[in-house]
Write a protein that holds these residues in place. Sequence first.
Motif, PDB file in Angstrom:
ATOM      1  N   ILE A 173     -25.183  14.337   9.033  1.00 28.11           N
ATOM      2  CA  ILE A 173     -24.703  13.482   7.943  1.00 28.11           C
ATOM      3  C   ILE A 173     -23.237  13.151   8.197  1.00 28.11           C
ATOM      4  O   ILE A 173     -22.454  14.013   8.590  1.00 28.11           O
ATOM      5  CB  ILE A 173     -24.806  14.209   6.581  1.00 28.11           C
ATOM      6  CG1 ILE A 173     -26.258  14.638   6.319  1.00 28.11           C
ATOM      7  CG2 ILE A 173     -24.296  13.320   5.447  1.00 28.11           C
ATOM      8  CD1 ILE A 173     -26.419  15.552   5.115  1.00 28.11           C
ATOM      9  N   GLY A 174     -22.874  11.896   7.967  1.00 29.78           N
ATOM     10  CA  GLY A 174     -21.474  11.517   8.079  1.00 29.78           C
ATOM     11  C   GLY A 174     -21.040  10.712   6.868  1.00 29.78           C
ATOM     12  O   GLY A 174     -21.807   9.932   6.323  1.00 29.78           O
ATOM     13  N   VAL A 175     -19.801  10.975   6.451  1.00 26.24           N
ATOM     14  CA  VAL A 175     -19.216  10.190   5.373  1.00 26.24           C
ATOM     15  C   VAL A 175     -17.818   9.788   5.824  1.00 26.24           C
ATOM     16  O   VAL A 175     -17.059  10.638   6.293  1.00 26.24           O
ATOM     17  CB  VAL A 175     -19.125  10.996   4.048  1.00 26.24           C
ATOM     18  CG1 VAL A 175     -18.458  10.165   2.961  1.00 26.24           C
ATOM     19  CG2 VAL A 175     -20.506  11.456   3.599  1.00 26.24           C
ATOM     20  N   THR A 176     -17.508   8.501   5.709  1.00 24.10           N
ATOM     21  CA  THR A 176     -16.174   8.071   6.145  1.00 24.10           C
ATOM     22  C   THR A 176     -15.575   7.103   5.135  1.00 24.10           C
ATOM     23  O   THR A 176     -16.275   6.485   4.330  1.00 24.10           O
ATOM     24  CB  THR A 176     -16.224   7.329   7.498  1.00 24.10           C
ATOM     25  OG1 THR A 176     -16.969   6.124   7.335  1.00 24.10           O
ATOM     26  CG2 THR A 176     -16.856   8.167   8.579  1.00 24.10           C
ATOM     27  N   THR A 218     -22.455   6.128  11.674  1.00 26.33           N
ATOM     28  CA  THR A 218     -21.559   6.993  10.902  1.00 26.33           C
ATOM     29  C   THR A 218     -22.041   8.446  10.915  1.00 26.33           C
ATOM     30  O   THR A 218     -21.237   9.373  10.878  1.00 26.33           O
ATOM     31  CB  THR A 218     -21.473   6.483   9.449  1.00 26.33           C
ATOM     32  OG1 THR A 218     -21.086   5.109   9.485  1.00 26.33           O
ATOM     33  CG2 THR A 218     -20.479   7.268   8.624  1.00 26.33           C
ATOM     34  N   GLY A 219     -23.358   8.619  11.003  1.00 29.67           N
ATOM     35  CA  GLY A 219     -23.910   9.975  10.951  1.00 29.67           C
ATOM     36  C   GLY A 219     -24.233  10.551  12.315  1.00 29.67           C
ATOM     37  O   GLY A 219     -24.981  11.514  12.419  1.00 29.67           O
ATOM     38  N   ILE A 258     -21.704   5.961   4.466  1.00 32.07           N
ATOM     39  CA  ILE A 258     -22.451   7.206   4.592  1.00 32.07           C
ATOM     40  C   ILE A 258     -23.543   6.966   5.617  1.00 32.07           C
ATOM     41  O   ILE A 258     -24.153   5.889   5.637  1.00 32.07           O
ATOM     42  CB  ILE A 258     -23.003   7.675   3.225  1.00 32.07           C
ATOM     43  CG1 ILE A 258     -23.764   8.985   3.390  1.00 32.07           C
ATOM     44  CG2 ILE A 258     -23.881   6.625   2.573  1.00 32.07           C
ATOM     45  CD1 ILE A 258     -23.922   9.727   2.074  1.00 32.07           C
ATOM     46  N   GLY A 259     -23.699   7.927   6.502  1.00 29.77           N
ATOM     47  CA  GLY A 259     -24.689   7.733   7.552  1.00 29.77           C
ATOM     48  C   GLY A 259     -25.493   8.998   7.798  1.00 29.77           C
ATOM     49  O   GLY A 259     -25.006  10.110   7.592  1.00 29.77           O
ATOM     50  N   VAL A 270     -25.205   3.223   5.362  1.00 28.30           N
ATOM     51  CA  VAL A 270     -24.912   2.296   4.272  1.00 28.30           C
ATOM     52  C   VAL A 270     -23.393   2.148   4.223  1.00 28.30           C
ATOM     53  O   VAL A 270     -22.673   3.146   4.193  1.00 28.30           O
ATOM     54  CB  VAL A 270     -25.430   2.810   2.905  1.00 28.30           C
ATOM     55  CG1 VAL A 270     -25.031   1.845   1.797  1.00 28.30           C
ATOM     56  CG2 VAL A 270     -26.946   2.986   2.943  1.00 28.30           C
ATOM     57  N   ASN A 271     -22.923   0.914   4.250  1.00 29.72           N
ATOM     58  CA  ASN A 271     -21.480   0.649   4.116  1.00 29.72           C
ATOM     59  C   ASN A 271     -21.233   0.018   2.755  1.00 29.72           C
ATOM     60  O   ASN A 271     -21.997  -0.833   2.333  1.00 29.72           O
ATOM     61  CB  ASN A 271     -20.965  -0.350   5.164  1.00 29.72           C
ATOM     62  CG  ASN A 271     -21.377  -0.004   6.570  1.00 29.72           C
ATOM     63  OD1 ASN A 271     -21.989  -0.811   7.266  1.00 29.72           O
ATOM     64  ND2 ASN A 271     -21.063   1.203   7.002  1.00 29.72           N
ATOM     65  N   TRP A 272     -20.189   0.445   2.138  1.00 32.21           N
ATOM     66  CA  TRP A 272     -19.768  -0.184   0.879  1.00 32.21           C
ATOM     67  C   TRP A 272     -18.372  -0.746   1.125  1.00 32.21           C
ATOM     68  O   TRP A 272     -17.421  -0.007   1.369  1.00 32.21           O
ATOM     69  CB  TRP A 272     -19.752   0.838  -0.263  1.00 32.21           C
ATOM     70  CG  TRP A 272     -19.448   0.224  -1.588  1.00 32.21           C
ATOM     71  CD1 TRP A 272     -18.253   0.205  -2.228  1.00 32.21           C
ATOM     72  CD2 TRP A 272     -20.374  -0.467  -2.431  1.00 32.21           C
ATOM     73  NE1 TRP A 272     -18.365  -0.462  -3.412  1.00 32.21           N
ATOM     74  CE2 TRP A 272     -19.652  -0.890  -3.566  1.00 32.21           C
ATOM     75  CE3 TRP A 272     -21.733  -0.792  -2.337  1.00 32.21           C
ATOM     76  CZ2 TRP A 272     -20.246  -1.620  -4.595  1.00 32.21           C
ATOM     77  CZ3 TRP A 272     -22.319  -1.508  -3.366  1.00 32.21           C
ATOM     78  CH2 TRP A 272     -21.584  -1.906  -4.486  1.00 32.21           C
TER      79      TRP A 272
END
Lengths: 429, 429
Positions: A236-239, A63-64, A281-282, A297-299
């Motif tokens: 940093i990545g947020v998806t 993700t990041g 978030i990665g 981390v995946n939620w």
Amino acid sequence: MLIKSKINISYFPKINRISINNYPNMKKIVLSFLLGLPILGYSQSFQVNLQGQKQTAMGGAGTGLALDEAAVFFNPGAVSFLKKNGVQAGISPLYLKTAFRENGSNITEYNKDKIATPVMGYAVFGSPANRLRFGIGIYTPFGGAMHWKEDWTGKFTVTSLDLQAIYIQPTLSLKITDNIGIGGGLVYSLGKVDLRRAIPITKPNGEISTAKLKGDAKDFGWNAGIYVQTVSGVSIGVTHRSQITAKVKGGDAIFDVPDALRATMPTKFDAELPLPATTSIGLGFYPSDKTTIAVDVNWVHWNKYKELAFDYDNNARIPDTKSPRNYHDAAAFRVGIQNQTTNRLALRAGIAYAMTPVGKGYVTPEVPDADRLLLSAGLGFKASERFLIDLSFLYENVKARNETNIETGLSGEFKTAAYIPGISFSYKW
Amino acid sequence: MKSNFIYKSILAVAILGMASCKPELKDITPTKGSADFSRYIAVGNSLTSGYADGGLFLEGQQNSYPLMIAEQMKAVGGGAFATPFFKDSEADGSGHLVLKGFDAKGLPQLAEQKDRLAVRPGSGAVTLFTKYTGDLNNYGVPGIKLAHITAGVYGNLNGFYERMLPTDAPGNTTPYLEFVTAKPYTFFSMWLGNNDILGYASSGGANPNDQPTPKAMFSGLYNIAVNKLTEKEAKGVVATIPDVLSTPYFNTVTLASLLAAVQVSAPTVKDIYIKTGAGATRPATAQDYFVLPFLSAGLLGVPTGGIPYGLHPLNPVDSRWVLDKDEAAIVADYTNAYNATIKSVAAAKGLALVDAYALLKEYGAGKDVNGIRVSAAFITGNIFSLDGIHLTPLGYSIVANEFIRSINSKYGSSIPIVDVTKYRGVKFP
């Protein structure tokens, strides 16, 4: 820190136990891959995390990172940071084996050997010099394929489930500054379900009755992300990928029952299955020119999966069913590393831990889920400047779980392992 | 060199995962504990013989609970187990009921299956069956009461017992208890006492020759039986008497269902009149139990002597079709007293105890067993056979597992349970 405390270190000795004596086994398995049917396995309940070979080899993290065309799935915001355009296609044949032993019994039953073949394909277009880039992705984020023997002890709960949702996602990605990219895509989901079970009604010849529920669903959703390259060098990545509720309308309900009851059986059904949203978030770390470390981390918002309900068109004998599932949200933690060992060869490895969304008393044999440890490795080979091959191998060890299902009373211990090799080809320009 | 390295890596990764493809559950080694199952004998009545659907026939015998237990005992040193099977050519045995379908009102249509009876030509008042010669482990005799086990003449009065004996009626003099204990055995099950109250109950308390066995006599005989069975140090298991009032035989034809049927054509009818065991005529209440055969007797409302049967005080429903409230109280009282005796004798002798009373109450109230919904409902409940009292193979398998659990917990053994899903419920046309 969370990751360390959750990983059961005792799994590791298995890695060292590599022995060439097992080679004949492998041959048999490769053969069965070739004979396999196009169905799917799962990775956390019925979520599948096999969307890119590089990322799969890195514990499913990415993700990041702006790693390759699979960023269309992993982070649409990172697509505009890809240095080249490209197209890739891959496949991850999945072999999953579950053991079940009823409590009090001395017989262990196994699911049938079936190979699932989730495919993935991505393309990224537009000039790398431009801020706006385009992408399209086809991938399979949800699926399940569980085939038990027709006469196994849990046959009245399920004999087989084939479930898949293929997402098609056209994507736009925009570099708003030199360090920040945003992206998003519309998701069109093509869903399919085929659920079979035995019905405890005895036919004149002594055989049991069966039911088969088959249906399709077409639904929409979205996927969006933001990607930031910080001054410290960490990316940093947020998806967020939205929930899609797969709605089956007028699916076929095929009941094979004694003649005396045939007229009382339904022929059509409606059902809904939430394919949950995932927030990720990665982080990307770059300790050297050649080394990339990804942490994700995946939620997964599983709490929307409260029940599996079937609404039949004829309730003379079979009432509408509402099977409680009561899933709760669950996280997955992923760490992966890539080392560009030589100009042509990249080596990758990863580890992940996925927590189960299934609470006590709700484990079902179609998805005998539990917390799981994932170990992965892989390599990338640059055949030419434009043509790349990536290989991955993922091993999933799902913890043993002894449960009594509150709905069906099925009581016993499940233990699952999955073995997933994968390959993809990419062409860049 | 480089490609060799790649091949090796692929191989290593593949073998890593494939090394132990089948997930393993912890090994179970069944043990016999402190018991010796090398010759197990089953002492009892119709339930022990495999009686079902109103008769004893080959398929029922093949699905008796003692045979199921004996098969499982083989994992812990159990020996051969012989059942006095009817021959294939006489597979219908004493004849039995089959479900032919449902009428327009949805009522079940039953018929008797008697193509291949085992009845001996020239039977008199006592129906005699083709003799069985051979080993015996299942000594279940339909109809036998505890009150019969010491009577020398009983071998001439019960055709099911007579067929096990070497001598033809009326020349038999061996009491049942002597017969079953004549050959050495290491383990026994005894489930006797049901008929000491069942005959009274099922005949609506109206048969002067079938009154409850006096409590003191029951207690005396139960002690005699257990003393005899344990005198050579054999271990064993005994079971309590199920509550006959909870069976479909007494709960399918209800006052409400009869009134509803009558009111279709005679909406003014508010009462159904019954003759009680005490000789009084009164309107039936919900506390009175109509017996199952009243359903197919077709008497209600049919005028006899110009008065519709059961709908007028001058033509009440005969006492034999109704177990009235006072008679039901007698049944409950005797059942409780018998069960108190069984429990105290089992405790005093250190025998394993199956509380069949509690077991059938629990399952009769509705329970999910490996995805099968079972209950005490007639036909649809799946555990009671077409006679409404005896069990289906599925019902007997649930009983077998309870015996196994009880034996295991008493003697520290680990006899594996049977897979109840392998046994049928009611067979539909």
